[in-house]
Each structure stands twice: as C-alpha cells, then as structure tokens.
Design a protein around this motif. Structure first.
Motif, PDB file in Angstrom:
ATOM      1  N   PRO A 145      75.243 -39.815   2.730  1.00 33.19           N
ATOM      2  CA  PRO A 145      75.700 -41.432   3.240  1.00 33.19           C
ATOM      3  C   PRO A 145      77.010 -41.554   2.290  1.00 33.19           C
ATOM      4  O   PRO A 145      77.674 -42.636   2.746  1.00 33.19           O
ATOM      5  CB  PRO A 145      74.604 -41.952   0.886  1.00 33.19           C
ATOM      6  N   LEU A 146      77.701 -40.099   1.944  1.00 33.48           N
ATOM      7  CA  LEU A 146      78.460 -40.064   2.039  1.00 33.48           C
ATOM      8  C   LEU A 146      79.761 -39.427   3.233  1.00 33.48           C
ATOM      9  O   LEU A 146      81.111 -40.027   3.186  1.00 33.48           O
ATOM     10  CB  LEU A 146      79.148 -39.771   0.296  1.00 33.48           C
ATOM     11  N   MET A 147      79.217 -39.920   3.762  1.00 37.63           N
ATOM     12  CA  MET A 147      79.798 -39.450   5.259  1.00 37.63           C
ATOM     13  C   MET A 147      80.890 -40.403   6.073  1.00 37.63           C
ATOM     14  O   MET A 147      79.999 -41.077   5.900  1.00 37.63           O
ATOM     15  CB  MET A 147      78.542 -39.096   6.388  1.00 37.63           C
ATOM     16  N   ASP A 148      81.962 -39.573   6.086  1.00 34.84           N
ATOM     17  CA  ASP A 148      83.141 -40.337   6.978  1.00 34.84           C
ATOM     18  C   ASP A 148      83.321 -39.971   7.885  1.00 34.84           C
ATOM     19  O   ASP A 148      83.262 -38.428   8.761  1.00 34.84           O
ATOM     20  CB  ASP A 148      84.412 -39.770   6.159  1.00 34.84           C
ATOM     21  N   PRO A 149      82.580 -40.742   9.850  1.00 34.22           N
ATOM     22  CA  PRO A 149      82.016 -40.413  11.011  1.00 34.22           C
ATOM     23  C   PRO A 149      83.359 -39.572  11.429  1.00 34.22           C
ATOM     24  O   PRO A 149      83.550 -38.512  12.270  1.00 34.22           O
ATOM     25  CB  PRO A 149      82.199 -41.990  11.694  1.00 34.22           C
ATOM     26  N   ALA A 150      84.785 -40.409  10.855  1.00 38.82           N
ATOM     27  CA  ALA A 150      86.235 -39.505  11.660  1.00 38.82           C
ATOM     28  C   ALA A 150      85.818 -38.466  11.114  1.00 38.82           C
ATOM     29  O   ALA A 150      86.958 -37.591  11.970  1.00 38.82           O
ATOM     30  CB  ALA A 150      86.997 -40.126  11.167  1.00 38.82           C
ATOM     31  N   GLU A 151      85.685 -38.189  10.060  1.00 44.91           N
ATOM     32  CA  GLU A 151      86.248 -36.457   9.057  1.00 44.91           C
ATOM     33  C   GLU A 151      85.111 -35.671   9.790  1.00 44.91           C
ATOM     34  O   GLU A 151      84.643 -34.545  10.465  1.00 44.91           O
ATOM     35  CB  GLU A 151      85.977 -36.057   7.567  1.00 44.91           C
ATOM     36  N   VAL A 152      84.109 -36.419   9.894  1.00 45.72           N
ATOM     37  CA  VAL A 152      83.057 -35.604  10.698  1.00 45.72           C
ATOM     38  C   VAL A 152      82.871 -34.971  12.242  1.00 45.72           C
ATOM     39  O   VAL A 152      83.242 -33.672  12.748  1.00 45.72           O
ATOM     40  CB  VAL A 152      81.561 -36.166  11.124  1.00 45.72           C
ATOM     41  N   ALA A 153      83.979 -36.257  12.845  1.00 40.61           N
ATOM     42  CA  ALA A 153      84.597 -36.004  14.468  1.00 40.61           C
ATOM     43  C   ALA A 153      85.427 -34.959  14.392  1.00 40.61           C
ATOM     44  O   ALA A 153      85.848 -33.588  15.657  1.00 40.61           O
ATOM     45  CB  ALA A 153      84.780 -37.393  15.764  1.00 40.61           C
ATOM     46  N   ALA A 154      86.355 -34.997  13.247  1.00 40.92           N
ATOM     47  CA  ALA A 154      87.884 -34.594  13.919  1.00 40.92           C
ATOM     48  C   ALA A 154      86.633 -32.352  13.414  1.00 40.92           C
ATOM     49  O   ALA A 154      87.468 -31.125  13.673  1.00 40.92           O
ATOM     50  CB  ALA A 154      88.413 -34.351  12.370  1.00 40.92           C
ATOM     51  N   ALA A 155      86.233 -32.043  12.439  1.00 42.79           N
ATOM     52  CA  ALA A 155      85.110 -31.152  12.314  1.00 42.79           C
ATOM     53  C   ALA A 155      84.601 -30.969  13.877  1.00 42.79           C
ATOM     54  O   ALA A 155      85.218 -29.170  13.593  1.00 42.79           O
ATOM     55  CB  ALA A 155      84.167 -30.911  10.691  1.00 42.79           C
ATOM     56  N   VAL A 156      83.871 -31.667  13.612  1.00 41.87           N
ATOM     57  CA  VAL A 156      83.178 -30.562  15.176  1.00 41.87           C
ATOM     58  C   VAL A 156      84.213 -30.544  16.038  1.00 41.87           C
ATOM     59  O   VAL A 156      83.943 -29.689  17.388  1.00 41.87           O
ATOM     60  CB  VAL A 156      82.234 -31.944  15.804  1.00 41.87           C
ATOM     61  N   GLY A 157      84.782 -31.812  16.866  1.00 38.19           N
ATOM     62  CA  GLY A 157      86.336 -31.191  17.595  1.00 38.19           C
ATOM     63  C   GLY A 157      86.770 -29.932  16.771  1.00 38.19           C
ATOM     64  O   GLY A 157      87.184 -29.247  17.893  1.00 38.19           O
ATOM     65  N   LYS A 158      87.159 -29.297  15.987  1.00 41.93           N
ATOM     66  CA  LYS A 158      87.794 -28.501  15.572  1.00 41.93           C
ATOM     67  C   LYS A 158      86.774 -27.381  16.411  1.00 41.93           C
ATOM     68  O   LYS A 158      87.114 -26.296  16.975  1.00 41.93           O
ATOM     69  CB  LYS A 158      88.097 -28.091  14.528  1.00 41.93           C
ATOM     70  N   LEU A 159      85.019 -27.155  15.799  1.00 35.13           N
ATOM     71  CA  LEU A 159      84.506 -25.837  16.580  1.00 35.13           C
ATOM     72  C   LEU A 159      84.720 -25.714  18.276  1.00 35.13           C
ATOM     73  O   LEU A 159      83.967 -25.120  18.121  1.00 35.13           O
ATOM     74  CB  LEU A 159      83.652 -26.599  15.573  1.00 35.13           C
ATOM     75  N   MET A 160      84.203 -26.910  17.929  1.00 40.34           N
ATOM     76  CA  MET A 160      84.253 -26.949  20.201  1.00 40.34           C
ATOM     77  C   MET A 160      85.422 -26.445  20.565  1.00 40.34           C
ATOM     78  O   MET A 160      85.447 -25.972  21.539  1.00 40.34           O
ATOM     79  CB  MET A 160      83.262 -28.359  20.623  1.00 40.34           C
ATOM     80  N   ALA A 161      86.462 -26.907  19.831  1.00 41.65           N
ATOM     81  CA  ALA A 161      87.999 -26.049  20.184  1.00 41.65           C
ATOM     82  C   ALA A 161      88.375 -25.497  20.440  1.00 41.65           C
ATOM     83  O   ALA A 161      88.141 -24.246  22.256  1.00 41.65           O
ATOM     84  CB  ALA A 161      89.024 -27.365  20.069  1.00 41.65           C
ATOM     85  N   GLU A 162      87.507 -24.457  19.437  1.00 42.50           N
ATOM     86  CA  GLU A 162      87.304 -23.162  19.277  1.00 42.50           C
ATOM     87  C   GLU A 162      85.942 -22.586  19.571  1.00 42.50           C
ATOM     88  O   GLU A 162      86.265 -21.400  19.860  1.00 42.50           O
ATOM     89  CB  GLU A 162      87.443 -22.863  17.557  1.00 42.50           C
ATOM     90  N   GLY A 163      85.245 -23.203  20.771  1.00 43.67           N
ATOM     91  CA  GLY A 163      84.143 -22.640  20.793  1.00 43.67           C
ATOM     92  C   GLY A 163      83.064 -21.645  20.212  1.00 43.67           C
ATOM     93  O   GLY A 163      82.583 -21.050  20.706  1.00 43.67           O
ATOM     94  N   LYS A 164      82.806 -23.050  19.026  1.00 39.86           N
ATOM     95  CA  LYS A 164      82.121 -22.013  18.693  1.00 39.86           C
ATOM     96  C   LYS A 164      81.139 -22.947  18.675  1.00 39.86           C
ATOM     97  O   LYS A 164      79.809 -22.448  18.396  1.00 39.86           O
ATOM     98  CB  LYS A 164      82.489 -22.134  16.886  1.00 39.86           C
ATOM     99  N   VAL A 165      80.813 -23.904  18.892  1.00 38.45           N
ATOM    100  CA  VAL A 165      79.547 -25.488  18.681  1.00 38.45           C
ATOM    101  C   VAL A 165      79.857 -25.858  20.408  1.00 38.45           C
ATOM    102  O   VAL A 165      80.633 -26.210  20.179  1.00 38.45           O
ATOM    103  CB  VAL A 165      80.039 -26.576  18.162  1.00 38.45           C
TER     104      VAL A 165
END
Length: 322
Positions: free
Chosen positions: A133-153
């Motif tokens: 319920p406390l999720m910020d979609p923009a914050e999730v998107a930034a974290a996922v984007g970083k992990l994907m850019a690093e090739g981890k996800v």
C-alpha cells in the motif's frame, strides 16, 4: 505487449522451489538439503521444466541458497534453465511478523541478496511478491530500471495483484509486466467462480477481483498458478476429514487418469492448462516422483473434452453452476 525479448512461461510447467532448503527456522541448511534440491531439479528437467520459481523469503533464503549450490556444482545448468525470484515481503523485522516493502532501496537490496544466494549474475524474471500500500510506482520503476540496466533483471512480473493494481504500476514502468502469479487451482476456484457469478447472489462469497484474468490475457501477461496441485488434497495428501466434494473429486481425477493412461497430477494440472488464459502451473512439491508425474499435463489438457473439464469443476464445487 508481445514483442519483448522474454521467454514465455505460457502453457508450460514451472517448478516452485519454496519446499527446498529445510525448515523455516534460522537453522542453516546442510548437505542433505542440497542433495534434495539437486534431486528435485533433476526430476523437473526430466519433466521438461526449465523455469524455476524462487522468492527471497522462501525458507528464509535457504531455498535460493541450496539452489545456488546446485547451480555452482552443475556446469552448464544455468544456461539450460530460466530463474525467477520475488521480493517485497519482509519477515520478522522491526517487531513485525510480516510487512511489505516495495521501496526502491529494498527492491535493489533484495535482488542483490537473491543473486548472491543463487550464485548467478541475473534472474530472467523478477516478481513483485505482494501489493504494498505504500508503494510509489515511480520509485519502483527507477529501481527496476537500474537493475535491468545493470543486467541483473531481464523482465518484470508481479504476484497477487489485480488488474487495476497492475495497470496503476504499468503507467510508471518503461518495461512491460509480463507475468502475474496467483493462487489458481481446482480447489481454490475464486478466479473461476467470479466469472460465472456476475449478477448472482452467490458472488459475494468469492473475493477474486473480477476482470483480472481478462486484463492479463489482453495485455499478454502470463498467468502463473501457485498451489496448482491443490496442496495435495486430491493427489496423495488428503485432509483428515475430506468433504464429500473433495472425496468425489479425488475419485473422478483417478478415474480420468486411468482412462487417459496418465497420472492424477497430469489431469489436475491439465484442467488448469485447458483454460484459454494460458495458465502456467507452478509445481511446489519436492518429491521427485511427484514432479515427474506432472510431465503429461499438457497432453492431458489437449485430450480433455469440454464436458470433462466442466465435470471436474462441478464436482469440485459440490453443486451445479447457475
């Protein structure tokens, strides 16, 4: 959303690794647990399964750890399989038995921990385990984007989310949500009952968010079904006092398995896979024989008639449909 370069899990079996690694205590795993994991992986591969499902919390990280040891000791295995893991649930932290955390820092921290335990550089799919319920979609998107850019996800999915929740999250993401893992089985049928009880007084007894299956189908989001073997209710681990419907369903599944020259597990999973939403069952047992018994699920789905499919449903619900 079907042009992304992500291996699809539609119409296939997935091996769920929650049962690996020993108990849920903080006691470390041992060589026996690694051997058990290796036997389960071998059985899954024998059954044609190449997608393995994890979560950072399973057995308090031990499920990932024993799997990582199997990977490290089996040259070439990582290249033959796909791995997915989940994050977003915290256990026994800050005085809370359970709470959810999909903050950006937590996502990155938990994924890095999973990669270390799994002894791999990347996961093919990361699932957000529960709606926060406390999720910020923009914050999730930034974290996922970083992990994907690093090739981890390599791809992103969710678990236990409704259509509205996925859509809300997707608005902020630059990558498509490609999977939604939900509890779907012949025993837990809210997902199915909700589709036929629209405008019916019995509808209030089912909590599944109506329209979620349809939304996922329209968006090309694979439905992964955990608890697909109905927690053993019909296949070797019946409740102490089964209901008449549960007993009748177990008998019908056994009868159909004999008629189709296959296993009860295959018929049970085939019933799910017969649904046009393209459900991919997750098999959670650590028993190698039972894992191998699931191999014929796709064939069971193909041979199952409409009447057989409905007969299983009506028998399991213990009453006729409206």
């Amino acid at each position: 959303m079907t042009d992304h370069n992500v291996p699809s899990s539609a119409q296939e079996l997935i091996y769920g690794c929650m049962g690996l690694g020993g108990g849920w205590s903080d006691e470390p795993h041992d060589v026996h647990h690694v051997e058990e994991a290796a036997a389960a992986v071998d059985a899954a591969l024998d059954a044609g399964i190449t997608l393995f499902d994890h979560a950072d919390i399973y057995r308090r990280g031990k499920s990932e750890a024993v799997f990582g040891e199997v990977l490290a000791s089996t040259p070439g295995l990582r290249e033959r399989i796909r791995l997915q893991t989940k994050c977003g649930i915290r256990l026994n932290e800050r005085g809370l038995e359970t709470h959810y955390d999909l903050s950006g820092d937590a996502i990155i921290e938990r994924v890095n921990g999973s990669l270390e335990r799994l002894r791999t550089d990347y996961v093919d799919l990361l699932l957000l385990h529960r709606p926060d319920p406390l999720m910020d979609p923009a914050e999730v998107a930034a974290a996922v984007g970083k992990l994907m850019a690093e090739g981890k996800v390599r791809a992103l999915g969710v678990s236990n989310m409704s259509a509205a929740q996925i859509e809300f999250l997707q608005d902020s993401l630059e990558t498509p949500v490609v999977a939604n893992q939900l509890e779907l089985s012949l025993l837990k049928r809210d997902w199915l009952e909700s589709t036929v009880l629209v405008n019916h007084p019995d509808a209030h007894g089912y909590s599944f968010p109506h329209g979620t299956l349809e939304y996922c189908a329209r968006q090309g989001i694979t439905l992964q079904a955990y608890g697909a073997l109905a927690r053993g209710h019909y296949t070797g681990n019946p409740p102490e006092r089964p209901t008449p419907a549960e007993s009748a369903t177990a008998e019908l599944l056994a009868e159909m398995a004999r008629e189709k020259d296959t296993t009860v597990e295959a018929v049970l999973l085939g019933w799910l896979m017969k649904h046009p939403a393209g459900i991919a069952p997750v098999i959670g047992t650590a028993n190698p024989d039972r894992i191998r018994a699931c191999a014929g699920a796709s064939r069971a789905a193909q041979s199952m008639t409409r009447a057989e499919w409905y007969r299983l449903w009506v028998t399991a619900r213990g009453s006729n449909i409206p």
